[in-house]
Write an enzyme that holds these catalytic residues in place. Structure first.
Site: not given
Ligand code: GDP
Length: 133
Positions: A10, A50, A113, A116, A127
């Site tokens: 990222k 997303y 973070n 991905h 994807e």
């Molecule tokens: P992943 O599968 O671990 O990447 O998590 P998710 O699919 O739940 O979320 C996708 C991406 O959205 C995450 O990797 C973060 O970059 C972002 N994200 C997830 N939860 C949050 C949140 O509560 N706040 C913010 N600002 N970003 C989030």
């Protein structure tokens, strides 16, 4: 059990110069890089990628962040790829990520973070096709 997954280094991790160490960890963990591209997402592509999160309060910020700088996308190959890669990257929130995981080492927040990883074989296929076909 599939043998393919998809990852994105990222913008925060790329911008901090951490692509090299992250790729080294991925290869040392036994993943083969099948395909790789450096690119910058536009808002349209980020919101499509997303779209599962489009109702979430953080959706707009997430798309802006994903477009904020270059990213590296990769198709990876390994036995049990999806599950093993999710273990290698650690929890979404780096505060919850286990020691030694990529997010524990390189992520700065729950949003920025670092990396991905696909969450299922089905999504890995979607994807990979999104970026490589
Ligand atoms: P992943 O599968 O671990 O990447 O998590 P998710 O699919 O739940 O979320 C996708 C991406 O959205 C995450 O990797 C973060 O970059 C972002 N994200 C997830 N939860 C949050 C949140 O509560 N706040 C913010 N600002 N970003 C989030």
């Amino acid at each position: 059990m599939g043998n393919k997954t998809f990852t994105i280094i990222k913008p925060d991790a790329f911008g901090a110069g951490n692509s090299g160490p992250i790729i080294e960890k991925i290869e040392k963990a036994g993943f083969n890089i099948e395909n790789m591209r450096l690119l910058k997402l536009d808002e349209d592509s980020a919101s499509k990628f997303y779209s599962v999160h489009k109702e979430k309060p953080f959706f707009g910020r997430l798309c802006d962040y994903m477009c904020s700088g270059p990213i590296i996308v990769m198709e990876l190959n390994k036995e049990n790829a999806v599950e093993d890669f999710r273990k290698l990257i650690g929890a979404t929130n780096p505060e919850d990520a286990e020691e030694g995981t990529i997010r524990k080492l390189f992520a700065t927040s729950i949003e920025a973070n670092a990396i991905h990883g696909s969450d299922s074989d089905e999504n890995a296929e979607i994807e990979i096709n999104f970026f490589f076909n």
